[in-house]
Design a protein around this motif. Structure first.
Motif, PDB file in Angstrom:
ATOM      1  N   ASP A   4       0.816  -1.212   0.000  1.00  0.00           N
ATOM      2  CA  ASP A   4       0.000   0.000   0.000  1.00  0.00           C
ATOM      3  C   ASP A   4       0.852   1.266   0.000  1.00  0.00           C
ATOM      4  O   ASP A   4       2.020   1.266   0.431  1.00  0.00           O
ATOM      5  N   ALA A   5       0.229   2.361  -0.418  1.00  0.00           N
ATOM      6  CA  ALA A   5       0.768   3.704  -0.215  1.00  0.00           C
ATOM      7  C   ALA A   5      -0.362   4.612   0.231  1.00  0.00           C
ATOM      8  O   ALA A   5      -1.528   4.381  -0.112  1.00  0.00           O
ATOM      9  N   ILE A   6      -0.008   5.639   0.999  1.00  0.00           N
ATOM     10  CA  ILE A   6      -0.950   6.679   1.367  1.00  0.00           C
ATOM     11  C   ILE A   6      -0.590   7.925   0.563  1.00  0.00           C
ATOM     12  O   ILE A   6       0.559   8.371   0.562  1.00  0.00           O
ATOM     13  N   VAL A   7      -1.576   8.487  -0.141  1.00  0.00           N
ATOM     14  CA  VAL A   7      -1.347   9.640  -1.011  1.00  0.00           C
ATOM     15  C   VAL A   7      -2.197  10.814  -0.514  1.00  0.00           C
ATOM     16  O   VAL A   7      -3.395  10.659  -0.263  1.00  0.00           O
ATOM     17  N   ARG A   8      -1.565  11.959  -0.375  1.00  0.00           N
ATOM     18  CA  ARG A   8      -2.258  13.202  -0.031  1.00  0.00           C
ATOM     19  C   ARG A   8      -2.742  13.867  -1.309  1.00  0.00           C
ATOM     20  O   ARG A   8      -1.967  14.114  -2.225  1.00  0.00           O
ATOM     21  N   ALA A   9      -4.025  14.181  -1.363  1.00  0.00           N
ATOM     22  CA  ALA A   9      -4.609  14.746  -2.573  1.00  0.00           C
ATOM     23  C   ALA A   9      -4.099  16.155  -2.831  1.00  0.00           C
ATOM     24  O   ALA A   9      -4.025  16.982  -1.922  1.00  0.00           O
ATOM     25  N   VAL A  10      -3.759  16.409  -4.085  1.00  0.00           N
ATOM     26  CA  VAL A  10      -3.452  17.758  -4.565  1.00  0.00           C
ATOM     27  C   VAL A  10      -4.578  18.249  -5.469  1.00  0.00           C
ATOM     28  O   VAL A  10      -5.033  19.388  -5.360  1.00  0.00           O
ATOM     29  N   ARG A  11      -5.013  17.384  -6.368  1.00  0.00           N
ATOM     30  CA  ARG A  11      -6.161  17.660  -7.222  1.00  0.00           C
ATOM     31  C   ARG A  11      -6.989  16.385  -7.351  1.00  0.00           C
ATOM     32  O   ARG A  11      -6.453  15.281  -7.458  1.00  0.00           O
ATOM     33  N   ALA A  12      -8.309  16.557  -7.359  1.00  0.00           N
ATOM     34  CA  ALA A  12      -9.250  15.482  -7.670  1.00  0.00           C
ATOM     35  C   ALA A  12     -10.342  16.112  -8.526  1.00  0.00           C
ATOM     36  O   ALA A  12     -10.256  17.285  -8.891  1.00  0.00           O
ATOM     37  N   CYS A  13     -11.369  15.345  -8.857  1.00  0.00           N
ATOM     38  CA  CYS A  13     -12.428  15.914  -9.695  1.00  0.00           C
ATOM     39  C   CYS A  13     -13.666  15.044  -9.639  1.00  0.00           C
ATOM     40  O   CYS A  13     -13.660  13.935  -9.092  1.00  0.00           O
ATOM     41  N   VAL A  14     -14.732  15.585 -10.200  1.00  0.00           N
ATOM     42  CA  VAL A  14     -15.995  14.855 -10.322  1.00  0.00           C
ATOM     43  C   VAL A  14     -16.059  14.264 -11.725  1.00  0.00           C
ATOM     44  O   VAL A  14     -15.836  14.967 -12.716  1.00  0.00           O
TER      45      VAL A  14
END
Length: 347
Positions: free
Chosen positions: A27-37
């Motif tokens: 696994d990895a944990i990723v901090r969001a910078v950009r997401a979208c709908v």
């Protein structure tokens, strides 16, 4: 962390939920910078039955690695990474064939289990070595972030439609749907050399972008009238390739109405129906090939990232609204009202 959860049609909420943790060594944990709908997120937004526990939302993510499991070797903390909308090992025979969305060890985000959605401040990424792809020499302030985000799904879904249909300079292409995926399919078809691209859509602000990206003709009519218009544009023969980016039955019926004998229909709009005509009148009688499916974007990432970095493509132009995570419900509503083509979430 803040995370987006849907409880039923039109009921999108932002809640504080426990931060994800490393569960498996891969696994990895990723901090969001950009997401979208995503357009496919609108299907439950419009029709989902009420549920008491809620379902996490989101499957398109550009972020920074915060932590990795002991088995992860290809990415490390601090890397800016693209997370495809499905995770996969990228090593099994199915993945090596280029169909990572069918990986027998993989899966999809946005479920009530321990792998939640990606419209959240943090995400757990299973099989990180196979799933995540690092973007070199780009930081969190780059103007390229929206275009890089499209490589997690929307642009490469449009690309997949064209790729599966083997678009080339010799093909006339009809794209059905002027949403973000349909416009991405126009851009991809032009990148593959198609010189005649007919875009079927009726929203001028969207079809204008389609023209900029390579559409040579726009057909606003639908149904029998739209079919007749495409046949008129193609001398009565129809298109060698039809890229269907909607997922509803009328779009499929329009597809086999405008495809040329011996042609290809490539579907990437998530089907909102169980049975599609494949008999003599629709496909069989004219030797029509039906292809497409969930885009294995992981298969295309290594080639697409340099195209964005070199400025050859700018698929991030599909984003016309930006919201913070706290305001994501308005992003859903704007897309549902067709006031937004595609909503970006900035963290």
């Amino acid at each position: 962390m803040k995370a987006t959860v849907i409880y039923g049609a039109g009921d999108v909420r932002v809640e504080t939920r426990p931060d994800p943790t490393i569960v498996e060594p891969a696994d990895a944990i990723v901090r969001a910078v950009r997401a979208c709908v995503c357009g496919s997120d609108l299907h439950p937004y419009r029709s989902m039955a009420h549920t008491e526990q809620g379902v996490p939302l989101g499957h398109e993510l550009l972020g920074v690695v915060e932590e990795t499991g002991a088995a992860v070797t290809t990415v490390r903390a601090g890397d800016l990474v693209i997370a495809p909308f499905a995770w996969s090992d990228n090593t099994c025979p199915v993945c090596r064939d280029g169909f990572q969305t069918a990986c027998p060890h993989g899966g999809f985000y946005g479920n009530p289990g321990d792998v939640g959605g990606q419209q959240a401040e943090l995400a757990r990424i299973p099989l990180a070595d196979g799933s995540l792809v690092a973007v070199p020499d780009v930081d969190e302030t780059s103007p390229l972030l929206p275009s890089l985000l499209t490589l997690s799904d929307v642009y490469l879904t449009g690309y997949h439609a064209a790729h599966m249909a083997r678009v080339s300079a010799r093909t006339t292409v009809t794209v059905i749907g002027d949403g973000a995926v349909g416009l991405s399919a126009v851009l991809a078809a032009r990148q593959m050399g198609a010189e005649r691209i007919i875009l079927m859509g009726r929203h001028t602000s969207r079809t204008d972008l389609g023209r900029e990206w390579g559409a040579t003709d726009v057909v606003a009519e639908r149904g029998a009238e739209g079919i007749e218009r495409v046949l008129d544009l193609t001398g009565g023969l129809g298109s060698h390739v039809v890229l269907e980016a909607v997922g509803h039955m009328p779009a499929y019926e329009q597809s086999y109405g405008v495809v040329r004998a011996g042609g290809v229909i490539s579907r990437v709009g998530v089907p909102q129906y169980d049975d599609a005509p494949v008999g003599f009148a629709s496909l069989f009688g004219r030797n029509i090939t039906l292809t497409g499916g969930p885009a294995p974007v992981r298969a295309y990432l290594e080639d697409a990232i340099p195209q964005v970095l070199r400025g050859e493509i700018d698929p991030g132009r599909v984003f016309d609204k930006t919201v913070a995570i706290d305001d994501i419900a308005e992003g859903y509503a704007a897309m549902d009202r067709r006031e937004s083509l595609k909503t970006l979430v900035a963290f």
